[in-house]
Scaffold this active site. Structure first.
Site, short mmCIF file in Angstrom:
data_model
loop_
_atom_site.label_atom_id
_atom_site.label_comp_id
_atom_site.label_asym_id
_atom_site.label_seq_id
_atom_site.Cartn_x
_atom_site.Cartn_y
_atom_site.Cartn_z
N HIS A 123 40.73 93.65 134.14
CA HIS A 123 41.22 94.80 134.93
C HIS A 123 40.15 95.27 135.92
O HIS A 123 40.10 96.46 136.25
CB HIS A 123 41.63 95.97 134.02
N GLN B 280 62.67 64.58 158.50
CA GLN B 280 61.64 64.39 159.53
C GLN B 280 60.65 65.57 159.54
O GLN B 280 59.48 65.40 159.85
CB GLN B 280 62.31 64.26 160.89
N TYR C 98 69.23 59.48 152.98
CA TYR C 98 68.38 60.02 154.05
C TYR C 98 69.15 60.99 154.94
O TYR C 98 70.30 60.73 155.32
CB TYR C 98 67.81 58.88 154.90
N SER D 88 29.15 91.06 163.21
CA SER D 88 30.15 91.87 163.90
C SER D 88 29.71 92.03 165.35
O SER D 88 28.52 92.11 165.64
CB SER D 88 30.23 93.24 163.23
N1 ARG Z 1 61.54 59.92 162.46
C1 ARG Z 1 62.31 59.90 161.25
C2 ARG Z 1 61.61 60.68 160.14
O1 ARG Z 1 60.52 61.05 160.32
C3 ARG Z 1 62.50 58.50 160.76
C4 ARG Z 1 63.60 57.83 161.45
C5 ARG Z 1 64.84 57.82 160.70
N2 ARG Z 1 65.84 58.06 161.67
C6 ARG Z 1 67.16 57.85 161.46
N3 ARG Z 1 67.91 58.13 162.42
N4 ARG Z 1 67.60 57.41 160.34
O2 ARG Z 1 62.17 60.92 159.12
#
Ligand code: ARG
Length: 458
Positions: free
Chosen positions: A156, A322, A317, A277
């Site tokens: 504390h 990205q 994906y 400073s």
């Molecule tokens: N530049 C993309 C990334 O950093 C990778 C490319 C994948 N692009 C796509 N259209 N599937 O994730």
């Protein structure tokens, strides 16, 4: 060069190209993209998609491209390239012509970007682990230097019990040691190969994944193509480890900032790592520690950004992914910059051991040990607690130091006090009687230090 377009009737808007391009930040994956392409090209020759001659051409083109990169001749132009993969493919076409058009057979950028990032991160985690070891070494030499420096431990933010500065520094050591384990786990999950996963569902090309794994030094291959091409768990693990490290750094920094205030005066800030400073001539400020503490928010923010990016993404994906690189790269940069300086900063710290000792002597940090003394004489702990509380309270009113109290004063409170209690009125005397293996006993320090040295070198 565009990597797609056959099914489009009109050109992509220029304004949109700049918006969707990641080359301004994924350019730093260039060397890893070249490395993956090299392994891929060799594999294609092995499975007879490339002729020996084509492989030669591609490998030469990759060498030229690598030279271009080293000489700064590759430019991250958002108007021209969607990402680093497009730029490298474009260069390879310039140098190797039609052979370059065969190279992406069976491979998607989804697995490529993941492979590139894994190579990048593997290298950086290795570096960070090395730096952490260096930091641990500087902590251990400071712990040794200050093994006999008695100071209070705080709870504390109030003085609690006597410890040594060496003991406090060893507490920092073990936190960092846990972070090393987190980073090692992140490394283990980073070093898994996504290649062979295609865009999401593999490829009909008989890609030799064992060859690629060995060539690129991955330790295993993803079991599932959907998972392998879209998982960012490895980035998440790295950022979690980074946040844990930053939280520990932040705590150490907070201690150093407090210790350097005139209220504590435990620590002289090193000129080399302090600032002044522009207005107040007397100032010497702990800016290194404040910045590290501040950057904790930034790194935690990167983790929060990634968590929010990943939350609710459907399987496979998605272009959202990205954005993961921004959090990742910024954190790598910050952690590495801190780790470059921290060992030297810590080694340069000079603690004022006399000021520390003086502050415990004025305190009542021996109270717990006095109560425990009575326990050894048969007094129930709650009763002993009460008795010592009373002594503390009476003597605080009389503003006396604990060590000024005489045996005869104590006997007024309990008949169980005897001459054996005298050493326990001094913090150093308490330390010598500590009984557990994790305590700041001077008798256990050597053993504790040895364990720490072993852990540092693991
Ligand atoms: N530049 C993309 C990334 O950093 C990778 C490319 C994948 N692009 C796509 N259209 N599937 O994730």
């Amino acid at each position: 060069m565009k990597l797609w377009g056959g099914r489009f009737k009109r050109e992509q808007g220029k304004d949109f190209r700049a918006f969707e391009s990641s080359i301004s930040f994924d350019f730093r994956l260039a060397k890893h993209d070249i490395e993956v392409n090299r392994a891929w090209a060799k594999m294609l020759e092995k499975i007879e998609i490339f002729t020996g001659d084509e492989l030669k051409k591609i490998l030469a083109a990759l060498d030229y491209t690598e030279k271009d990169l080293e000489k700064g001749r590759l430019k991250a132009d958002v108007a021209l390239y969607e990402d680093i993969h497009s730029l490298i493919e474009d260069r390879l076409f310039t140098y190797a012509g039609s052979a370059a058009k065969k190279l992406p057979a069976g491979r998607s950028r989804n697995e490529l970007v993941s492979a590139d990032m894994r190579l990048y991160l593997r290298e950086h985690i290795d570096y960070i682990l090395g730096q952490l070891k260096g930091f641990q070494r500087s902590l251990l030499s400071a712990a040794t230097r200050y093994s006999g420096a008695v100071m209070p431990a705080f709870t504390h933010m109030q003085q609690a019990v006597p410890v040594t500065l060496g003991h406090l520094i060893l507490s920092y050591f073990w936190k960092i040691n846990r972070d090393k384990k987190f980073f090692k786990y992140a490394l283990e999950e980073t070093n898994v190969m996504p290649l062979g996963g295609g865009a999401a569902g593999g490829t009909t090309i008989p890609v030799d994944t064992d060859f690629l794994m060995t060539e690129l030094g991955f330790s295993r291959i993803f079991e599932n193509s959907i998972d392998g091409t879209s998982s960012r768990d490895f980035v998440l693990l790295f950022l979690e480890a980074a946040v844990s490290l930053q939280l520990h750094f932040s705590g150490i920094c907070e201690d150093m900032i407090l210790f350097s205030t005139s209220y504590f005066s435990y620590l002289h800030l090193p000129d080399e790592y302090s600032t002044g400073s522009s207005l107040m001539p007397q100032k010497k400020n702990p800016d290194f520690f404040e910045l590290v503490r501040g950057k904790t928010g930034r790194v935690a923010g990167s983790l929060a950004a990634l968590i929010n990016l990943l939350k609710g993404l459907p399987s496979g994906y998605n272009r959202d992914l990205q954005e993961d690189k921004i959090s990742l790269f910024d954190t790598v940069d910050e952690i590495e910059a801190i780790l470059t300086l921290f060992p030297s900063v810590f080694s340069a710290l000079e603690f004022d051991t006399e000021a520390m000792l003086k502050s415990v002597e004025q305190g009542t940090v021996c109270a717990q040990a006095l109560a425990e003394f009575l326990v050894t004489k048969g007094v129930p702990f709650r009763k002993a607690h009460e008795i010592i509380g009373k002594i503390v309270s009476d003597n605080e009113l009389a503003s006396r130091k604990m060590s000024d109290i005489k045996l005869s004063d104590l006997k007024v409170y309990s008949e169980f006090f005897s001459a054996e209690v005298i050493p326990l009125l001094e913090p150093g005397g308490v330390l010598k009687q500590l009984a557990t293996s994790s305590s700041p006993s001077p008798l256990m320090f050597e053993q504790q230090l040895r364990l720490a040295y072993e852990a540092a070198e693991e």
